[in-house]
Design an enzyme around this catalytic site. Structure first.
Site, PDB file in Angstrom:
ATOM      1  N   LEU A 278       0.705  -1.008   0.121  1.00  0.00           N
ATOM      2  CA  LEU A 278      -0.002   0.081   0.033  1.00  0.00           C
ATOM      3  C   LEU A 278       0.867   1.210   0.166  1.00  0.00           C
ATOM      4  O   LEU A 278       0.401   2.227  -0.356  1.00  0.00           O
ATOM      5  CB  LEU A 278      -1.024   0.074   1.092  1.00  0.00           C
ATOM      6  N   ARG A 282       0.327   4.349  -2.494  1.00  0.00           N
ATOM      7  CA  ARG A 282       0.151   5.826  -2.080  1.00  0.00           C
ATOM      8  C   ARG A 282       0.877   6.891  -2.864  1.00  0.00           C
ATOM      9  O   ARG A 282       0.362   7.878  -3.440  1.00  0.00           O
ATOM     10  CB  ARG A 282       0.447   6.045  -0.702  1.00  0.00           C
ATOM     11  N   PHE A 420      -9.603   5.913  -0.677  1.00  0.00           N
ATOM     12  CA  PHE A 420      -8.893   4.564  -1.047  1.00  0.00           C
ATOM     13  C   PHE A 420      -7.223   4.738  -0.888  1.00  0.00           C
ATOM     14  O   PHE A 420      -6.963   5.855  -0.642  1.00  0.00           O
ATOM     15  CB  PHE A 420      -9.368   3.915  -2.296  1.00  0.00           C
ATOM     16  N   GLU A 421      -6.714   3.684  -0.846  1.00  0.00           N
ATOM     17  CA  GLU A 421      -5.095   3.531  -0.366  1.00  0.00           C
ATOM     18  C   GLU A 421      -4.872   4.141   0.949  1.00  0.00           C
ATOM     19  O   GLU A 421      -3.835   4.790   1.460  1.00  0.00           O
ATOM     20  CB  GLU A 421      -4.223   4.304  -1.373  1.00  0.00           C
ATOM     21  N   GLY A 422      -5.966   3.809   1.728  1.00  0.00           N
ATOM     22  CA  GLY A 422      -5.867   4.362   3.298  1.00  0.00           C
ATOM     23  C   GLY A 422      -6.508   5.883   3.114  1.00  0.00           C
ATOM     24  O   GLY A 422      -5.815   6.690   2.411  1.00  0.00           O
TER      25      GLY A 422
END
Length: 612
Positions: A278, A282, A420-422
């Site tokens: 991840l 990012r 998304f992607e955290g």
């Protein structure tokens, strides 16, 4: 014979810190003085990197952009056709090993492909691409066995197979490690039997391979699930606000039979695999967001030039000019942060031996070491695009609210980037938490930097008069950020990571320091000429805005923690809460004039003008 005891000169020893050698280490921007730092920017592209950029841009603008309306709705056949073409051009396997169909190039070149393909203005297919070549492929590159790599990577690199990544569950979104999916080894020890539900899976209905996560005896574990695995069930396509041309589904594992040879890594290593991959996702999202911001700026300009009110183009109105100035500076900041991130990572990876059996283990550690930078790229890029998309709608006015104009689509597609992607909230937790970890574990000489900066918050600098004041401001902000960190650790210790009222503004402080540090270095490294001249007011406006933002965040934190501290007088407490030490800078930038200068050049060139 009398022996005199020699007192150890701690300060003199600290001053010997070799800050230059910190380049390539995550978080070093927090402590490294400007005059002993460097960074990578797109002005430093190699000839090979320029070739990739040109090829990606040409394909994006001549092949993909004319199809953007068709690609903005669910179109599996056309998407897969584009992916096979991307594979033939080598764009899908840039950072995969050559022996498995990739080209094994550096992280910057891999990011360049994402950056310049994003000029296609096809938000949906960029999301599809990110999930495929990033989180859908990197786990196999980094953790896969030779047999797994040989089976899957050539198909992924060629675009023959689309890949996906299944981590999120109904009760485990941001708290991803709390997933409830399970797996157990069957009696014959030939297959793992997976059961569970995954949601919001990008590429889900089109993918033929999937990196899936489930708990084996309570331990998070990763698996490669493919189209031949019985019990892998795909749900209906989600009806989304934006990125409607990408596949997003719920998927189910119903006694899904996964061969034992498809275990990825080892049992219990799943959390490590998910988080490390991840990180890369990012910063790549930061790149696509930055390119999207540039396209949004250019599209808004074209509309505003033709839009007339009160007998003149709305470009003539100062409030419109203000919007464009802010859009340009935020986009330039994002672009700068992105390449600074991959440049730092590449610096460390370049020192590794690719033939080392632990090569990818070390690459993972370097990636993890840049967790701060990856999250900053994601937060800064997604929020810059959010700003540009929102102001783009405003510039379009009523037309921006209608689907027949491009601003509405950009506005809808952009919104997912902060989720998304955290989520950006999770990424702010990562930023502050990682800084705390690096300080406590002394992964960076933060304590040494504090001692040096406590005596002189901004040392005399060697930069020319044009930017000498900005250099002082940047160093002052770094010192202030370190003092805030020191106070937070002294008061809360490791429990600081649980104080979200403080974590959020501190993460903003770190983001602002990263932006000021890298933007200053990017400008200072430019060759004399028009490009450097045109960049100067953008740098100055960036420093001005982030100085003000940082001061605001520091005041918020100091006003909260002051009751946990001792002061000799009320006036000392007042000075602390209001950061009156900042007045020593005598920093008085003319923000409006800087914006006027930026817009004047922008109107002259009629496009985002800070690329070369």
């Amino acid at each position: 014979m009398e022996v005199k005891e020699q007192k150890f000169d701690y300060k003199k020893n600290i001053e010997k810190t070799d800050f230059e050698k910190l380049y390539g280490q995550g978080g070093s921007f927090l402590i490294s003085p400007l005059n002993r730092s460097k960074m990578f920017s797109k002005e430093m592209f190699s000839e090979d990197q320029k070739m990739f950029a040109d090829a990606a841009y040409e394909y994006a603008t001549t092949r993909m952009r004319p199809l953007k309306d068709k690609l903005s709705t669910l179109n599996e056949e056309l998407t897969l056709e584009i992916f096979k073409e991307l594979g033939e051009m080598g764009f899908l396997g840039v950072d995969m090993p050559e022996k498995y169909g990739g080209s094994n190039l550096d992280k910057t070149t891999a990011a360049i492909v994402v950056d310049y393909l994003a000029f296609s203005e096809c938000g949906s297919i960029m999301v599809t691409l990110g999930a495929h070549s990033g989180i859908g492929a990197l786990p196999i590159v980094w953790y896969g066995t030779d047999a797994q790599k040989e089976k899957y990577l050539p198909k992924i690199a060629s675009g023959e197979w689309l890949a996906c990544f299944a981590l999120t569950e109904p009760n485990a979104g941001s708290d991803a490690m709390n997933g409830e999916s399970t797996a157990y080894l069957n009696d014959e020890k030939t297959h793992y039997i997976l059961n569970g539900q995954k949601i919001w899976i990008t590429n889900g209905s089109w993918a033929k391979s999937c990196i899936a996560f489930a708990k084996v005896s309570g331990k998070m574990t990763a698996f490669i699930v493919d189209k031949d695995c019985e019990g892998w069930v795909i749900g209906a396509e989600e009806k989304k606000m934006g990125i409607k041309g990408s596949s997003t589904v719920t998927m189910y594992f119903e006694n899904c039979k996964v061969p034992v040879e498809n275990l990825l890594g080892s049992v219990g290593e799943g959390g490590h695999i998910a988080l490390n991959c991840l990180y890369a996702g990012r910063w790549k999202l930061g790149f696509s967001s930055s390119a999207g911001s540039m396209s949004s700026i250019n599209g808004s300009y074209k509309f505003a030039k033709e839009r007339k009110q009160f007998s003149r183009s709305i470009l003539n109105f100062d409030m419109i000019k203000n919007k464009f100035a802010n859009m340009i500076v935020r986009t330039w900041e994002s672009d700068t942060i992105n390449y600074a991130t991959t440049g730092s990572i590449d610096e460390s990876i370049s020192k590794l031996d690719p033939n080392d059996k632990d090569y990818y283990v070390k690459v993972q550690k370097i990636t993890e070491d840049h967790a701060i930078e990856a999250s900053v790229s994601k937060v800064v890029g997604s929020e810059a695009l959010a700003y540009c998309a929102d102001e783009g709608v405003q510039i379009f006015g009523g037309s921006g609210f209608c689907e027949e104009y491009p601003a509405a689509g950009v506005y809808r597609d952009e919104r997912i980037n902060r989720i998304f992607e955290g989520t950006n909230e999770i990424n702010r937790l990562i930023i502050s938490g990682t800084v705390l970890k690096k300080a406590i574990l002394e992964e960076l000489p933060i304590r040494d930097a504090l001692i040096l900066r406590s005596e002189n918050m901004f040392d005399s600098n060697c930069f020319d008069n044009e930017v000498s004041k900005e250099a002082d401001v940047v160093e002052f902000c770094k010192s202030t950020g370190l003092f805030v960190l020191d106070n937070l650790i002294n008061i809360y210790g490791q429990d600081f990571k649980n104080k979200q009222w403080l974590i959020e503004p501190f993460a903003d402080i770190v983001c602002s320091i990263s932006i000021m540090h890298n933007c200053f270095l990017r400008y200072n490294q430019l060759e004399p000429g028009n490009h450097k001249k045109n960049t100067l007011p953008v740098l100055k406006l960036s420093v001005c805005q982030h100085f003000n933002k940082l001061i605001s965040r520091v005041k918020s934190i100091n006003s909260h923690i002051c009751n946990h501290m001792s002061f000799n007088s009320d006036s000392e407490k007042y000075d602390f809460c209001n950061l009156t030490s900042s007045k020593e800078l005598n920093y008085l930038p003319n923000e409006i004039d800087l914006k006027k200068e930026i817009v004047q050049e922008f109107y002259k060139q009629e496009k985002y003008y800070l690329n070369i």
